[in-house]
Design a protein around this motif. Structure first.
Motif, PDB file in Angstrom:
ATOM      1  N   ALA A  48       0.832  -1.210   0.000  1.00 23.09           N
ATOM      2  CA  ALA A  48       0.000   0.000   0.000  1.00 23.09           C
ATOM      3  C   ALA A  48       0.863   1.254   0.000  1.00 23.09           C
ATOM      4  N   ASP A  49       0.402   2.243  -0.701  1.00 24.27           N
ATOM      5  CA  ASP A  49       1.053   3.552  -0.725  1.00 24.27           C
ATOM      6  C   ASP A  49       0.634   4.312   0.532  1.00 24.27           C
ATOM      7  N   THR A  50       1.577   4.525   1.450  1.00 26.18           N
ATOM      8  CA  THR A  50       1.264   5.227   2.702  1.00 26.18           C
ATOM      9  C   THR A  50       1.822   6.649   2.700  1.00 26.18           C
ATOM     10  N   SER A  51       1.960   7.216   1.525  1.00 26.16           N
ATOM     11  CA  SER A  51       2.486   8.574   1.456  1.00 26.16           C
ATOM     12  C   SER A  51       1.500   9.601   2.006  1.00 26.16           C
ATOM     13  N   HIS A  52       0.188   9.280   1.979  1.00 20.84           N
ATOM     14  CA  HIS A  52      -0.809  10.210   2.514  1.00 20.84           C
ATOM     15  C   HIS A  52      -1.998   9.397   3.040  1.00 20.84           C
ATOM     16  N   VAL A  53      -2.027   9.180   4.342  1.00 14.95           N
ATOM     17  CA  VAL A  53      -3.057   8.353   4.966  1.00 14.95           C
ATOM     18  C   VAL A  53      -4.129   9.246   5.575  1.00 14.95           C
ATOM     19  N   LEU A  54      -5.379   8.905   5.311  1.00 12.53           N
ATOM     20  CA  LEU A  54      -6.528   9.636   5.827  1.00 12.53           C
ATOM     21  C   LEU A  54      -7.106   8.916   7.047  1.00 12.53           C
ATOM     22  N   GLU A  55      -7.390   9.683   8.105  1.00 13.46           N
ATOM     23  CA  GLU A  55      -8.082   9.148   9.273  1.00 13.46           C
ATOM     24  C   GLU A  55      -9.365   9.931   9.477  1.00 13.46           C
ATOM     25  N   VAL A  56     -10.479   9.212   9.566  1.00 14.36           N
ATOM     26  CA  VAL A  56     -11.779   9.834   9.807  1.00 14.36           C
ATOM     27  C   VAL A  56     -12.184   9.562  11.250  1.00 14.36           C
ATOM     28  N   GLY A  57     -12.443  10.631  12.008  1.00 15.82           N
ATOM     29  CA  GLY A  57     -12.814  10.486  13.406  1.00 15.82           C
ATOM     30  C   GLY A  57     -11.606  10.291  14.296  1.00 15.82           C
ATOM     31  N   ALA A  58     -10.729  11.277  14.355  1.00 14.38           N
ATOM     32  CA  ALA A  58      -9.438  11.122  15.032  1.00 14.38           C
ATOM     33  C   ALA A  58      -9.545  11.088  16.547  1.00 14.38           C
ATOM     34  N   GLY A  59     -10.602  11.662  17.123  1.00 20.99           N
ATOM     35  CA  GLY A  59     -10.769  11.615  18.567  1.00 20.99           C
ATOM     36  C   GLY A  59      -9.640  12.307  19.307  1.00 20.99           C
ATOM     37  N   THR A  60      -9.002  11.578  20.232  1.00 21.17           N
ATOM     38  CA  THR A  60      -7.893  12.141  21.011  1.00 21.17           C
ATOM     39  C   THR A  60      -6.534  11.797  20.410  1.00 21.17           C
ATOM     40  N   GLY A  61      -6.512  11.107  19.273  1.00 20.07           N
ATOM     41  CA  GLY A  61      -5.262  10.945  18.537  1.00 20.07           C
ATOM     42  C   GLY A  61      -4.479   9.671  18.776  1.00 20.07           C
ATOM     43  N   ALA A  62      -5.058   8.673  19.448  1.00 24.31           N
ATOM     44  CA  ALA A  62      -4.305   7.436  19.694  1.00 24.31           C
ATOM     45  C   ALA A  62      -3.962   6.735  18.384  1.00 24.31           C
ATOM     46  N   LEU A  63      -4.928   6.654  17.463  1.00 22.88           N
ATOM     47  CA  LEU A  63      -4.645   6.043  16.168  1.00 22.88           C
ATOM     48  C   LEU A  63      -3.830   6.990  15.295  1.00 22.88           C
ATOM     49  N   THR A  64      -4.095   8.268  15.381  1.00 29.02           N
ATOM     50  CA  THR A  64      -3.312   9.267  14.651  1.00 29.02           C
ATOM     51  C   THR A  64      -1.820   9.069  14.910  1.00 29.02           C
ATOM     52  N   ASP A  65      -1.483   8.853  16.175  1.00 31.24           N
ATOM     53  CA  ASP A  65      -0.099   8.663  16.586  1.00 31.24           C
ATOM     54  C   ASP A  65       0.513   7.447  15.890  1.00 31.24           C
ATOM     55  N   ARG A  66      -0.255   6.355  15.818  1.00 29.23           N
ATOM     56  CA  ARG A  66       0.260   5.141  15.145  1.00 29.23           C
ATOM     57  C   ARG A  66       0.416   5.371  13.644  1.00 29.23           C
ATOM     58  N   LEU A  67      -0.490   6.134  13.066  1.00 25.14           N
ATOM     59  CA  LEU A  67      -0.410   6.389  11.631  1.00 25.14           C
ATOM     60  C   LEU A  67       0.780   7.276  11.284  1.00 25.14           C
ATOM     61  N   LEU A  68       1.093   8.218  12.161  1.00 24.66           N
ATOM     62  CA  LEU A  68       2.269   9.063  11.924  1.00 24.66           C
ATOM     63  C   LEU A  68       3.552   8.236  11.911  1.00 24.66           C
ATOM     64  N   ALA A  69       3.539   7.087  12.573  1.00 26.17           N
ATOM     65  CA  ALA A  69       4.725   6.232  12.626  1.00 26.17           C
ATOM     66  C   ALA A  69       4.937   5.452  11.339  1.00 26.17           C
ATOM     67  N   VAL A  70       3.899   5.334  10.504  1.00 25.44           N
ATOM     68  CA  VAL A  70       4.035   4.514   9.292  1.00 25.44           C
ATOM     69  C   VAL A  70       3.780   5.295   8.008  1.00 25.44           C
ATOM     70  N   ALA A  71       3.275   6.522   8.117  1.00 27.51           N
ATOM     71  CA  ALA A  71       2.907   7.292   6.928  1.00 27.51           C
ATOM     72  C   ALA A  71       3.815   8.505   6.764  1.00 27.51           C
ATOM     73  N   ASP A  72       4.033   8.897   5.528  1.00 27.97           N
ATOM     74  CA  ASP A  72       4.774  10.120   5.270  1.00 27.97           C
ATOM     75  C   ASP A  72       3.960  11.344   5.683  1.00 27.97           C
ATOM     76  N   ARG A  73       2.636  11.237   5.498  1.00 26.61           N
ATOM     77  CA  ARG A  73       1.752  12.353   5.787  1.00 26.61           C
ATOM     78  C   ARG A  73       0.394  11.817   6.197  1.00 26.61           C
ATOM     79  N   VAL A  74      -0.237  12.465   7.163  1.00 24.44           N
ATOM     80  CA  VAL A  74      -1.542  12.055   7.659  1.00 24.44           C
ATOM     81  C   VAL A  74      -2.484  13.254   7.632  1.00 24.44           C
TER      82      VAL A  74
END
Length: 285
Positions: A48-74
């Motif tokens: 998968a191309d993880t150069s720009h990952v979209l998160e819908v419903g970020a809440g307090t950012g627990a998943l956001t944090d994990r996505l920043l670890a694997v994506a170039d941009r979130v």
């Protein structure tokens, strides 16, 4: 891919720092199980191309944090102004570095970026609408749904869960339930179990003359799934827009028209919808 999960933020600590409590009335169920959070990005295809990952419903950012670890941009969408403000503060460094964009607003209304993949713990009340906004983009998705909804998405013809949702979702992608998630993984706990669904985009192995008509035709016949296809086509012309439903029944395969919608495969639906489009006088298409 960039980064790693070794220093991932603690989801309970994020909730404390945000000073909020999830509100079930607003579909706020924060995913707090570290193990599930860590696994979610890994359900994307290996290529998968993880150069720009979209998160819908970020809440307090627990998943956001994990996505920043694997994506170039979130890009993270959050409709709650208080949570959006917290995310901008909590992740100020990532925002300053151009790795994270916070979009405050309703995911059904905001302009979506040109994302390459999406990993999201969706607000369940609008999960269907969001899913069908994301699926036509042709990007790989990892989405959290209510378990029943996820199983219906992934069902095959003849299975109890098979229905309109199965056919419409499968029109855009291969659908698979990656794992079920217990209520205890969330704070506050939802009333039902959840499921992580993987969607891998691909073209269907059939063709239809018009996507919009195909979806309307499916909606129509599945409103009478307990009827034979013959009666379902005749009785739902006001939904499908067919001016000559009897012409469709007359021209269609007799064995197919004797079956019920729950046993008809997507390819057979496509064949019948094409026939209906050709001989059934579908107004407006």
């Amino acid at each position: 891919m960039a980064g790693s999960e070794t220093n991932a933020r603690d989801p309970d600590a994020l909730i404390r720092r945000a000073g909020v409590r999830g509100n079930p009335d607003f579909d706020q169920h924060f995913l707090v199980d570290d193990r599930v959070l860590d696994r979610l990005p890994g359900y994307l295809p290996a290529d998968a191309d993880t150069s720009h990952v979209l998160e819908v419903g970020a809440g307090t950012g627990a998943l956001t944090d994990r996505l920043l670890a694997v994506a170039d941009r979130v890009t993270a969408i959050e409709r709650d102004p208080e949570l959006a403000a917290f995310l901008r503060e909590e992740f100020a460094d990532a925002i300053d570095e151009g790795q994270l964009t916070i979009v405050e607003g309703d995911a059904l209304d905001v302009d979506l970026p040109a994302f390459t993949a999406s990993v999201s713990n969706l607000p369940y009340g609008i999960s269907s609408e969001i899913a069908f906004r994301l699926l036509p983009t042709g990007r790989p998705l990892v989405l959290m749904f209510q378990q029943e909804f996820g199983e219906r998405m992934a069902a095959d013809a003849g299975e109890d869960e098979y229905g309109r949702l199965s056919v419409t979702a499968g029109h855009y992608a291969d659908i698979e339930v990656a794992e079920t998630v217990p209520r205890e993984a969330f704070d506050p706990q939802p009333r039902v179990e959840s499921a992580v669904v993987q969607t891998t985009p691909r073209d269907p192995d059939y063709s239809v003359p018009d996507d919009e008509f195909f979806m309307s035709f499916l909606k129509a016949v599945f409103t009478q799934r307990r009827k034979t296809m013959r009666n379902a086509v005749r009785n739902t012309a006001h939904i499908s827009g067919l001016g000559e439903p009897d012409a469709v029944v007359k021209a269609a395969d007799e064995d197919l028209m004797s079956r019920r919608a729950g046993t008809v495969t997507p390819a057979e639906f496509a064949q019948l919808a094409t026939l209906a489009y050709d001989v059934g006088d579908p107004g407006g298409y």
